[in-house]
Motif scaffolding. Structure first.
Motif, PDB file in Angstrom:
ATOM      1  N   TYR A  65      17.271  40.029  42.014  1.00  0.00           N
ATOM      2  CA  TYR A  65      15.926  40.495  41.715  1.00  0.00           C
ATOM      3  C   TYR A  65      14.985  39.313  41.582  1.00  0.00           C
ATOM      4  O   TYR A  65      15.258  38.356  40.859  1.00  0.00           O
ATOM      5  CB  TYR A  65      15.936  41.315  40.427  1.00  0.00           C
ATOM      6  N   ASP A  66      13.866  39.360  42.289  1.00  0.00           N
ATOM      7  CA  ASP A  66      12.879  38.283  42.279  1.00  0.00           C
ATOM      8  C   ASP A  66      11.560  38.833  41.754  1.00  0.00           C
ATOM      9  O   ASP A  66      10.872  39.603  42.422  1.00  0.00           O
ATOM     10  CB  ASP A  66      12.691  37.720  43.691  1.00  0.00           C
ATOM     11  N   GLU A  93       8.427  40.230  32.121  1.00  0.00           N
ATOM     12  CA  GLU A  93       9.750  39.613  32.027  1.00  0.00           C
ATOM     13  C   GLU A  93      10.825  40.696  31.902  1.00  0.00           C
ATOM     14  O   GLU A  93      10.635  41.705  31.222  1.00  0.00           O
ATOM     15  CB  GLU A  93       9.812  38.686  30.808  1.00  0.00           C
ATOM     16  N   VAL A  94      11.931  40.500  32.585  1.00  0.00           N
ATOM     17  CA  VAL A  94      13.018  41.480  32.567  1.00  0.00           C
ATOM     18  C   VAL A  94      14.218  40.912  31.814  1.00  0.00           C
ATOM     19  O   VAL A  94      14.385  39.688  31.699  1.00  0.00           O
ATOM     20  CB  VAL A  94      13.431  41.890  33.997  1.00  0.00           C
ATOM     21  N   TYR A  95      15.064  41.836  31.305  1.00  0.00           N
ATOM     22  CA  TYR A  95      16.203  41.458  30.483  1.00  0.00           C
ATOM     23  C   TYR A  95      17.442  42.220  30.942  1.00  0.00           C
ATOM     24  O   TYR A  95      17.347  43.221  31.658  1.00  0.00           O
ATOM     25  CB  TYR A  95      15.933  41.809  29.006  1.00  0.00           C
ATOM     26  N   THR A 115      15.809  44.637  43.412  1.00  0.00           N
ATOM     27  CA  THR A 115      15.227  44.369  44.722  1.00  0.00           C
ATOM     28  C   THR A 115      15.583  45.475  45.709  1.00  0.00           C
ATOM     29  O   THR A 115      16.740  45.882  45.807  1.00  0.00           O
ATOM     30  CB  THR A 115      15.736  43.018  45.263  1.00  0.00           C
ATOM     31  N   GLY A 116      14.565  45.986  46.417  1.00  0.00           N
ATOM     32  CA  GLY A 116      14.795  46.990  47.444  1.00  0.00           C
ATOM     33  C   GLY A 116      15.073  48.378  46.922  1.00  0.00           C
ATOM     34  O   GLY A 116      15.522  49.245  47.671  1.00  0.00           O
ATOM     35  N   ARG A 150      21.064  47.215  36.708  1.00  0.00           N
ATOM     36  CA  ARG A 150      19.744  46.651  36.975  1.00  0.00           C
ATOM     37  C   ARG A 150      19.181  45.939  35.745  1.00  0.00           C
ATOM     38  O   ARG A 150      19.561  46.208  34.614  1.00  0.00           O
ATOM     39  CB  ARG A 150      18.784  47.765  37.407  1.00  0.00           C
ATOM     40  N   ARG A 151      18.228  45.050  35.985  1.00  0.00           N
ATOM     41  CA  ARG A 151      17.473  44.422  34.905  1.00  0.00           C
ATOM     42  C   ARG A 151      16.465  45.442  34.388  1.00  0.00           C
ATOM     43  O   ARG A 151      16.136  46.423  35.060  1.00  0.00           O
ATOM     44  CB  ARG A 151      16.750  43.177  35.422  1.00  0.00           C
ATOM     45  N   CYS A 152      15.931  45.208  33.200  1.00  0.00           N
ATOM     46  CA  CYS A 152      15.034  46.216  32.622  1.00  0.00           C
ATOM     47  C   CYS A 152      14.017  45.577  31.681  1.00  0.00           C
ATOM     48  O   CYS A 152      14.143  44.419  31.283  1.00  0.00           O
ATOM     49  CB  CYS A 152      15.845  47.297  31.897  1.00  0.00           C
TER      50      CYS A 152
END
Length: 274
Positions: A65-66, A93-95, A115-116, A150-152
């Motif tokens: 993830y970017d 910001e993601v965690y 991403t995507g 996933r990041r969140c």
């Protein structure tokens, strides 16, 4: 005629109807966005599928993830800004799910990003759990399970609407658990979660009549302080387009817009036919 409607495929920006009936944009004028009245976005992919719905290559490495590929945008209802996502105005910001649990309070909106993929939204209801619309059903899940790796992040402040009290947000979410398929009133997880927090009928399917002028404007921020504006007749349609852009990512959206502007310039530069 039956009740089943084929899912509408989205047009490219070059094919989206323009304000000018002759098919040419004015330099400053906004363009009319697509209506998603019969469409749901592909909020959740089946396990083992790529973003286009085909089987995922097990040998293909997952893209990291970017955050720089996020699409910065703002949404206006007439002259009022009701949503804004930019690196300057919001904490993006993601965690990891485990770290986010230390920050969540009941009634918070949580967004899972990858991403995507379409972003997935949920309502945190306490005790490490969220309520979310997942594969055509409202479910009560542990936040770590809902993340699917996933990041969140917490996204309470993206929508500039007045939130209900935390207890009411949680009640709204919990009362919908178990609804599925035709019982649902929301096209995607974001509309569901936002409805729970803000209580606006506009987030529901058919919450607004699509007639007259387009009161919603989606402003996409581009490099060098440029922007591109699309108009929509309903908040629901605007959310669908915004989520499509989130799914594509900033690079792909800017490339699509560049292709559209190039085609418009070509039309303008062509000599008039005899």
């Amino acid at each position: 005629m039956g009740n089943q409607m084929d899912k509408l495929s989205h047009l490219s920006y070059a094919e989206v109807p323009t304000v000018d009936p002759n098919g040419v944009d004015t330099e400053e004028g906004p363009r009319i966005g697509v209506s998603y009245i019969f469409s749901n976005d592909d909020d959740e992919l089946e396990d083992g599928c790529a973003v286009d719905g085909t089987a995922k290559d097990p040998n293909q490495e997952e893209k990291q993830y970017d955050q720089r590929d996020e699409v910065e945008c703002a949404v206006y209802n007439r002259d009022e800004c009701i949503y804004e996502k930019s690196f300057k105005s919001a904490g993006l910001e993601v965690y990891s799910p485990e770290n986010l649990l230390n920050k969540c309070k009941a009634g918070d909106l949580v967004e899972f990003v990858a991403t995507g993929q379409y972003p997935h939204w949920a309502v945190y209801v306490g005790d490490f759990q969220v309520v979310h619309l997942h594969r055509a059903e409202v479910k009560n899940s542990f936040l770590t399970d809902a993340s699917q790796g996933r990041r969140c992040r917490i996204v309470n402040d993206l929508y500039k609407l007045k939130a209900l009290g935390a207890d009411m947000v949680v009640q709204n979410a919990m009362e919908q658990v178990g609804l599925k398929d035709r019982e649902l009133s929301w096209r995607n997880s974001e509309c569901f979660a936002a409805w729970c927090r803000f209580g606006k009928r506009e987030f529901k399917m058919g919450g607004e009549i699509r007639i007259g002028k387009q009161p919603y404007r989606l402003k996409i921020f581009m490099p060098e302080k440029h922007s591109h504006v699309l108009e929509f007749q309903s908040l629901e349609d605007m959310v669908m387009e915004k989520r499509r852009n989130d799914h594509l990512g900033r690079t792909a959206v800017l490339r699509e817009l560049a292709a559209h502007f190039s085609s418009v310039e070509e039309i303008k530069s062509e000599p008039d036919a005899d």
